[in-house]
Write a protein that holds these residues in place. Structure first.
Motif, PDB file in Angstrom:
ATOM      1  N   ASN A   1       3.147   0.821  15.046  1.00  0.00           N
ATOM      2  CA  ASN A   1       3.790   0.111  13.939  1.00  0.00           C
ATOM      3  C   ASN A   1       4.826  -0.871  14.478  1.00  0.00           C
ATOM      4  O   ASN A   1       5.991  -0.534  14.680  1.00  0.00           O
TER       5      ASN A   1
ATOM      6  N   ASP B   1       7.285  -5.174   6.932  1.00  0.00           N
ATOM      7  CA  ASP B   1       7.221  -4.045   6.013  1.00  0.00           C
ATOM      8  C   ASP B   1       6.591  -2.904   6.805  1.00  0.00           C
ATOM      9  O   ASP B   1       5.420  -2.962   7.176  1.00  0.00           O
ATOM     10  N   SER B   2       7.373  -1.879   7.083  1.00  0.00           N
ATOM     11  CA  SER B   2       6.918  -0.810   7.977  1.00  0.00           C
ATOM     12  C   SER B   2       6.102   0.264   7.269  1.00  0.00           C
ATOM     13  O   SER B   2       5.648   1.218   7.898  1.00  0.00           O
ATOM     14  N   ASN B   3       5.895   0.136   5.967  1.00  0.00           N
ATOM     15  CA  ASN B   3       5.137   1.137   5.221  1.00  0.00           C
ATOM     16  C   ASN B   3       3.643   1.067   5.539  1.00  0.00           C
ATOM     17  O   ASN B   3       3.109   0.020   5.894  1.00  0.00           O
ATOM     18  N   GLU B   4       2.993   2.199   5.372  1.00  0.00           N
ATOM     19  CA  GLU B   4       1.535   2.307   5.498  1.00  0.00           C
ATOM     20  C   GLU B   4       1.024   1.735   6.824  1.00  0.00           C
ATOM     21  O   GLU B   4       0.053   0.981   6.865  1.00  0.00           O
ATOM     22  N   GLY B   5       1.710   2.064   7.895  1.00  0.00           N
ATOM     23  CA  GLY B   5       1.280   1.617   9.211  1.00  0.00           C
ATOM     24  C   GLY B   5       1.819   0.276   9.630  1.00  0.00           C
ATOM     25  O   GLY B   5       1.656  -0.128  10.794  1.00  0.00           O
TER      26      GLY B   5
ATOM     27  N   LYS C   1       2.935  -3.922   8.062  1.00  0.00           N
ATOM     28  CA  LYS C   1       2.288  -5.178   7.683  1.00  0.00           C
ATOM     29  C   LYS C   1       3.368  -6.248   7.578  1.00  0.00           C
ATOM     30  O   LYS C   1       4.564  -5.964   7.590  1.00  0.00           O
TER      31      LYS C   1
END
Length: 451
Positions: free
Chosen positions: A85, A142-146, A148
């Motif tokens: 990530n 955006d560090s959410n969900e791996g 992006k």
């Protein structure tokens, strides 16, 4: 006289900590320039104030500063190629660099995984590291969900806000600020960008108000609350001023709140006896009341008696900047047996009898939920207010604001229109509030804390 009250109220909403905000901004910008631009000590390069502060629509009591810091393009390549990530790694590295300057402050990566938050004694600074795009927009992590990358375009929004402020001789700014005051007073969550976007759209729909003065504010707010209450509840987002980016509001609470505000002021004129009472109900206790009015017509509303000296207002104890949702409920019971919820009694017009126990409790605290991974400290305060002639006769209007826990217990005693409020206070700022009205006039009723 009413125009003067509107003008005085607007003046009271102006920021009172601009110098401190600017100082923090320069200090953070300098530290990050030293870290990412070969030791540069510039306090301005690569840093931008964004959000309400950037759009100049923030009000006194604001509890956070949004800022964007532009990193060198090489850093994007580094974190794009990062194993795992990369967005999370970028935020953690920015956090590490900020600790070199702010070792005593609490620094976290916020729960939404998009900013680094520095908590000072009186507000927070949310630092969003970003990369500038060829079209002037920015890419941020955006560090959410791996992990992006996302796009934002705040400078265009700032430019459009500046244009509207100039175009309306500052009244666009003032109206945006008063809507924030309304939101804080009523106690519901509504993002600053959505506020500015909807006010911007309102001015576009009602161009006659571009030349508005304070004398026009009462009819203007009647039309504005009409515009807000008629927004489509099924609409998922609105296009932001300037950037046209989607601005989401999941619950759209502002629509029902605007309807209530409109109903309070729809029949008012400057000559109405209750005009100041209703405007304080909408915008808060700090909406100015002329001295002559307070001594005459307004005295019955304010309960200007020795009994009224007990009432306290959250605005006088803490800064108020509602950023989270809070919901309180009340359970009615008799002799230990649960009879139902108070809201059900009111909705069905079921009489509330004497000798009933009322347990007010927090059903939903969004602040606690949002920060469950990294818990942040907060305090809970309650206010119980008895109203009506009987409360005054008994010298029992109460209204003190007291620190408490997740629930309080009361009992019915005498009739009147009463209410209970709950507040969540963190870092010296009231960031959530809710209220349950108890408008019981047919049945003897009031709240009285058990000894």
């Amino acid at each position: 006289m009413l125009a003067e009250s509107f003008e005085e109220f607007v003046e009271s909403l102006e920021l009172d900590n601009q110098d401190d905000i600017d100082k923090k901004f320069r200090s953070i910008t300098k530290r990050l320039n030293m870290s990412y631009y070969d030791g540069s000590t510039s306090e301005e390069d690569h840093g931008y104030k964004v959000g309400s502060l950037g759009r100049q629509t923030a009000i006194r009591g604001i509890s956070d500063m949004d800022m964007l810091f532009v990193l060198p393009p090489s850093k994007y390549e580094q974190y794009e190629k990062h194993e795992g990530n990369g967005q999370s790694a970028l935020l953690q590295d920015v956090k590490k660099e900020l600790r070199k300057r702010y070792s005593n402050e609490k620094i976290i990566v916020r729960g939404d995984g998009q900013v680094v938050v520095i908590t000072f004694s009186n507000y927070e600074v949310e630092v969003c590291p970003a990369f500038e795009n060829d079209d002037g927009s920015f890419t941020y992590p955006d560090s959410n969900e791996g992990g992006k990358w996302r796009r934002t375009d705040p400078l265009v929004e700032i430019g459009e806000s500046e244009y509207m402020i100039d175009h309306t001789h500052n009244h666009f700014k003032y109206i945006c600020q008063m809507i924030r005051a309304w939101k804080n007073n009523i106690g519901f969550k509504m993002g600053g960008l959505l506020i500015d976007t909807l006010v911007h759209r309102f001015f576009r729909k009602y161009p006659a108000y571009v030349t508005a003065t304070y004398e026009d504010y009462l009819p203007l707010f009647k039309d504005l609350f009409t515009y807000l209450k008629e927004q489509n509840k099924e609409q998922n987002y609105w296009r932001a001023l300037g950037s046209r980016q989607p601005v989401y509001d999941k619950h759209k609470t502002f629509i029902s709140k605007a309807k209530k505000a409109y109903n309070k002021i729809k029949d008012l004129t400057e000559e109405s006896e209750e005009v100041y009472e209703k405007l304080q109900e909408v915008f808060g206790i700090k909406f100015p009341v002329p001295e002559t009015v307070a001594k005459a017509e307004f005295s019955s509303y304010a309960y200007l008696s020795t009994a009224a000296a007990t009432e306290q207002f959250i605005e006088h104890k803490f800064k108020v900047d509602i950023r989270y949702s809070l919901k309180i409920e009340c359970e009615v019971s008799a002799k230990g047996f649960r009879e139902g919820l108070l809201r059900t009694y009111i909705r069905t017009k079921k009489p509330l009898l004497l000798a009933r126990t009322l347990r007010f409790y927090i059903e939903k605290n969004e602040f606690k939920e949002r920060h469950k991974d990294i818990p942040l400290p907060f305090d809970i305060y309650w206010k119980v207010r008895n109203r009506g002639e009987e409360a005054i006769k008994r010298n029992c209007i109460r209204g003190q604001i007291k620190k408490g826990t997740t629930q309080i217990e009361e009992s019915t005693s005498f009739m009147g229109g009463h209410f209970v409020e709950c507040y969540i206070v963190s870092n010296g700022v009231c960031i959530a509030r809710d209220r349950i009205d108890v408008p019981i006039f047919e049945t003897p009723f009031a709240m009285k804390i058990k000894p």
